[in-house]
Design a protein around this motif. Structure first.
Motif, PDB file in Angstrom:
ATOM      1  N   TYR A  20       0.859  -1.175   0.000  1.00  0.00           N
ATOM      2  CA  TYR A  20       0.000   0.000   0.000  1.00  0.00           C
ATOM      3  C   TYR A  20       0.896   1.227   0.000  1.00  0.00           C
ATOM      4  CZ  TYR A  20      -2.950   3.781   1.509  1.00  0.00           C
ATOM      5  OH  TYR A  20      -3.584   4.994   1.574  1.00  0.00           O
ATOM      6  N   VAL A  21       0.671   2.121  -0.952  1.00  0.00           N
ATOM      7  CA  VAL A  21       1.424   3.371  -1.019  1.00  0.00           C
ATOM      8  C   VAL A  21       0.450   4.505  -0.739  1.00  0.00           C
ATOM      9  CG1 VAL A  21       2.835   4.899  -2.422  1.00  0.00           C
ATOM     10  CG2 VAL A  21       3.006   2.416  -2.734  1.00  0.00           C
ATOM     11  N   PRO A  22       0.616   5.242   0.366  1.00  0.00           N
ATOM     12  CA  PRO A  22      -0.317   6.314   0.714  1.00  0.00           C
ATOM     13  C   PRO A  22      -0.345   7.426  -0.332  1.00  0.00           C
ATOM     14  CG  PRO A  22       1.062   5.716   2.581  1.00  0.00           C
ATOM     15  CD  PRO A  22       1.658   5.053   1.373  1.00  0.00           C
ATOM     16  N   SER A  23      -1.289   8.307  -0.184  1.00  0.00           N
ATOM     17  CA  SER A  23      -1.469   9.405  -1.134  1.00  0.00           C
ATOM     18  C   SER A  23      -0.201  10.235  -1.271  1.00  0.00           C
ATOM     19  CB  SER A  23      -2.619  10.306  -0.680  1.00  0.00           C
ATOM     20  OG  SER A  23      -3.831   9.589  -0.671  1.00  0.00           O
ATOM     21  N   HIS A  24       0.189  10.494  -2.513  1.00  0.00           N
ATOM     22  CA  HIS A  24       1.382  11.285  -2.803  1.00  0.00           C
ATOM     23  C   HIS A  24       1.207  11.869  -4.205  1.00  0.00           C
ATOM     24  CE1 HIS A  24       2.130   7.424  -4.707  1.00  0.00           C
ATOM     25  NE2 HIS A  24       3.095   7.964  -5.412  1.00  0.00           N
ATOM     26  N   TRP A  25       2.171  12.604  -4.647  1.00  0.00           N
ATOM     27  CA  TRP A  25       2.129  13.197  -5.980  1.00  0.00           C
ATOM     28  C   TRP A  25       3.547  13.471  -6.446  1.00  0.00           C
ATOM     29  CZ3 TRP A  25       1.214  15.747  -1.509  1.00  0.00           C
ATOM     30  CH2 TRP A  25       2.021  16.850  -1.237  1.00  0.00           C
ATOM     31  N   HIS A  26       3.691  13.785  -7.717  1.00  0.00           N
ATOM     32  CA  HIS A  26       4.993  14.148  -8.274  1.00  0.00           C
ATOM     33  C   HIS A  26       4.758  14.895  -9.576  1.00  0.00           C
ATOM     34  CE1 HIS A  26       3.908  10.473 -10.363  1.00  0.00           C
ATOM     35  NE2 HIS A  26       4.068   9.792  -9.251  1.00  0.00           N
ATOM     36  N   PRO A  27       5.691  15.749  -9.987  1.00  0.00           N
ATOM     37  CA  PRO A  27       5.522  16.516 -11.227  1.00  0.00           C
ATOM     38  C   PRO A  27       5.587  15.659 -12.482  1.00  0.00           C
ATOM     39  CG  PRO A  27       7.674  16.945 -10.257  1.00  0.00           C
ATOM     40  CD  PRO A  27       6.902  16.165  -9.242  1.00  0.00           C
ATOM     41  N   ALA A  28       6.223  14.495 -12.396  1.00  0.00           N
ATOM     42  CA  ALA A  28       6.309  13.621 -13.574  1.00  0.00           C
ATOM     43  C   ALA A  28       4.960  12.973 -13.867  1.00  0.00           C
ATOM     44  CB  ALA A  28       7.353  12.534 -13.337  1.00  0.00           C
TER      45      ALA A  28
ATOM     46  N   ILE B 223      -7.031   7.985  -7.769  1.00  0.00           N
ATOM     47  CA  ILE B 223      -6.499   9.240  -8.300  1.00  0.00           C
ATOM     48  C   ILE B 223      -7.487  10.357  -8.004  1.00  0.00           C
ATOM     49  CG2 ILE B 223      -5.654  10.454 -10.347  1.00  0.00           C
ATOM     50  CD1 ILE B 223      -5.222   7.711 -11.645  1.00  0.00           C
ATOM     51  N   ASN B 224      -7.040  11.357  -7.268  1.00  0.00           N
ATOM     52  CA  ASN B 224      -7.894  12.483  -6.897  1.00  0.00           C
ATOM     53  C   ASN B 224      -9.220  12.008  -6.307  1.00  0.00           C
ATOM     54  OD1 ASN B 224      -5.956  14.322  -7.816  1.00  0.00           O
ATOM     55  ND2 ASN B 224      -6.774  14.282  -9.896  1.00  0.00           N
ATOM     56  N   GLY B 225      -9.129  10.985  -5.457  1.00  0.00           N
ATOM     57  CA  GLY B 225     -10.302  10.499  -4.754  1.00  0.00           C
ATOM     58  C   GLY B 225     -11.138   9.463  -5.480  1.00  0.00           C
ATOM     59  N   LYS B 226     -10.823   9.136  -6.731  1.00  0.00           N
ATOM     60  CA  LYS B 226     -11.594   8.153  -7.489  1.00  0.00           C
ATOM     61  C   LYS B 226     -10.781   6.878  -7.670  1.00  0.00           C
ATOM     62  CE  LYS B 226     -14.181   7.387 -11.758  1.00  0.00           C
ATOM     63  NZ  LYS B 226     -14.632   7.953 -13.053  1.00  0.00           N
TER      64      LYS B 226
ATOM     65  N   ASN C  25       1.223  15.939 -10.868  1.00  0.00           N
ATOM     66  CA  ASN C  25       0.716  16.505  -9.618  1.00  0.00           C
ATOM     67  C   ASN C  25      -0.648  15.978  -9.187  1.00  0.00           C
ATOM     68  OD1 ASN C  25       2.978  18.111  -8.994  1.00  0.00           O
ATOM     69  ND2 ASN C  25       2.301  19.700 -10.409  1.00  0.00           N
ATOM     70  N   ASP C  26      -1.161  14.950  -9.843  1.00  0.00           N
ATOM     71  CA  ASP C  26      -2.384  14.305  -9.359  1.00  0.00           C
ATOM     72  C   ASP C  26      -2.077  13.574  -8.055  1.00  0.00           C
ATOM     73  OD1 ASP C  26      -4.083  15.145 -11.321  1.00  0.00           O
ATOM     74  OD2 ASP C  26      -4.256  13.209 -12.334  1.00  0.00           O
ATOM     75  N   ILE C  27      -2.937  13.719  -7.084  1.00  0.00           N
ATOM     76  CA  ILE C  27      -2.769  13.019  -5.817  1.00  0.00           C
ATOM     77  C   ILE C  27      -3.281  11.594  -5.992  1.00  0.00           C
ATOM     78  CG2 ILE C  27      -3.461  12.949  -3.390  1.00  0.00           C
ATOM     79  CD1 ILE C  27      -3.703  16.035  -3.562  1.00  0.00           C
ATOM     80  N   HIS C  28      -2.432  10.622  -5.707  1.00  0.00           N
ATOM     81  CA  HIS C  28      -2.825   9.235  -5.953  1.00  0.00           C
ATOM     82  C   HIS C  28      -2.231   8.288  -4.920  1.00  0.00           C
ATOM     83  CE1 HIS C  28       0.980   9.926  -8.059  1.00  0.00           C
ATOM     84  NE2 HIS C  28       1.220   8.609  -8.013  1.00  0.00           N
ATOM     85  N   GLU C  29      -2.876   7.137  -4.790  1.00  0.00           N
ATOM     86  CA  GLU C  29      -2.400   6.089  -3.897  1.00  0.00           C
ATOM     87  C   GLU C  29      -2.609   4.750  -4.583  1.00  0.00           C
ATOM     88  OE1 GLU C  29      -5.711   4.833  -0.811  1.00  0.00           O
ATOM     89  OE2 GLU C  29      -5.493   7.018  -0.786  1.00  0.00           O
ATOM     90  N   ALA C  30      -1.916   3.727  -4.107  1.00  0.00           N
ATOM     91  CA  ALA C  30      -2.000   2.401  -4.719  1.00  0.00           C
ATOM     92  C   ALA C  30      -2.122   1.346  -3.631  1.00  0.00           C
ATOM     93  CB  ALA C  30      -0.770   2.127  -5.577  1.00  0.00           C
ATOM     94  N   GLN C  31      -3.036   0.405  -3.843  1.00  0.00           N
ATOM     95  CA  GLN C  31      -3.234  -0.665  -2.882  1.00  0.00           C
ATOM     96  C   GLN C  31      -3.337  -1.999  -3.602  1.00  0.00           C
ATOM     97  OE1 GLN C  31      -6.738  -0.304  -0.460  1.00  0.00           O
ATOM     98  NE2 GLN C  31      -6.486  -2.305   0.472  1.00  0.00           N
ATOM     99  N   CYS C  32      -2.674  -3.001  -3.050  1.00  0.00           N
ATOM    100  CA  CYS C  32      -2.738  -4.351  -3.607  1.00  0.00           C
ATOM    101  C   CYS C  32      -2.538  -5.349  -2.479  1.00  0.00           C
ATOM    102  CB  CYS C  32      -1.668  -4.544  -4.678  1.00  0.00           C
ATOM    103  SG  CYS C  32      -1.582  -6.231  -5.292  1.00  0.00           S
TER     104      CYS C  32
END
Length: 287
Positions: A28-36, A51-54, A69-76
């Motif tokens: 699980y990667v918590p919400s984060h963002w990056h310019p790339a 991504i952005n809450g969806k 810069n989209d705020i996103h997280e990943a879970q598996c």
């Protein structure tokens, strides 16, 4: 201040393009963002990308675009294998000097009938990266980055969306405020953080803060804080031999019953099972 195990600003380390193959066995990667700009392609297994809450669920053979810069997280909870590409937005803008850089809207849920053939063709492009990774030829990065650029060319020509400039100021203001809140949580997650404390820190009414956070993140404040704690605990369980109770306390969990419930929900096992390798006995066959 504790060091986050994930980076809010992705560092391309002097490169404009980075192509990586990643084997994730429950994470699980918590919400984060990056310019790339980030492209994720799932080879097998599945993953939930928010991504952005969806939330978007990716299955084998699918990919998704995460814009700059989209705020996103990943879970598996289970094992999966993915191709992850990061491309510098500034680098791409050099190819479009007289144009506003668009958002790239490309995921299975948003495809139109006209876009479907282009999406499927792009999936085939991602597959071309697999033999390069297996064979490890001389200058393999050159071949991988060339394919990544072809993918980006198709995305810009078939999946570009130019947002209305009228809504940009409010959207940017909300995004900047949310980023500040996320950074604050990442820096203080191991300490008790009350709603009263964090809302006052940002000069917001408690009720407004709760509504804003839930609307922007898709989860309430306390759940997000616990998700950040879980990510750090998971990292330490698999990378250290420290006692599990010590790790739990180190990262701010005081409700042990809730911790075990959430850990099992996110990772599909207990911390002890994870450390013993029970969840690593997988028949995952990436190729």
């Amino acid at each position: 201040m504790k060091q986050a195990i994930y980076r809010h600003l992705f560092d391309l380390e002097g490169k404009n393009i980075a192509v990586n193959f990643r084997d994730n066995r429950g994470s699980y990667v918590p919400s984060h963002w990056h310019p790339a700009i980030e492209l994720l392609y799932i080879l097998n297994g599945s993953a939930d990308i928010t991504i952005n809450g969806k939330k978007h669920t990716l299955i084998p053979g699918e990919f998704i675009v995460i814009n700059s810069n989209d705020i996103h997280e990943a879970q598996c909870a289970q094992a999966y294998f993915e191709i992850c590409i990061h491309i510098s937005k500034e680098f791409l803008e050099t190819y479009m000097p007289n144009s506003q850089f668009p958002r790239l809207l490309c995921n299975r849920d948003s495809l139109t009938k006209e876009q479907l053939p282009h999406y499927l063709a792009l999936c085939q492009k991602f597959k071309e990266l697999v033999p390069i990774f297996i064979q490890q030829p001389l200058a393999m990065d050159l071949a991988s980055e060339a394919i990544a650029m072809k993918i980006m060319f198709e995305l810009l020509n078939h999946f570009a969306v130019y947002p209305s400039t009228e809504k940009i100021p409010d959207t940017a203001k909300n995004q900047n405020r949310l980023k500040e809140i996320i950074v604050y949580i990442a820096e203080h997650y191991a300490q008790p953080i009350s709603l009263e404390e964090i809302s006052a820190h940002f000069g917001l009414n408690r009720e407004y803060f709760c509504r804003f956070f839930k609307q922007q993140m898709g989860v309430n404040f306390s759940r997000h804080v616990n998700q950040v704690r879980l990510a750090h605990i998971y990292h330490d369980v698999i990378n250290t031999q420290d006692p599990i109770m010590e790790i739990i306390d180190r990262h701010g969990f005081t409700n042990y019953k809730l911790f075990h419930k959430l850990f099992k929900e996110f990772y599909g096992c207990t911390p002890r099972e994870l450390r013993q390798g029970d969840t690593l006995k997988s028949d995952l066959k990436p190729f």
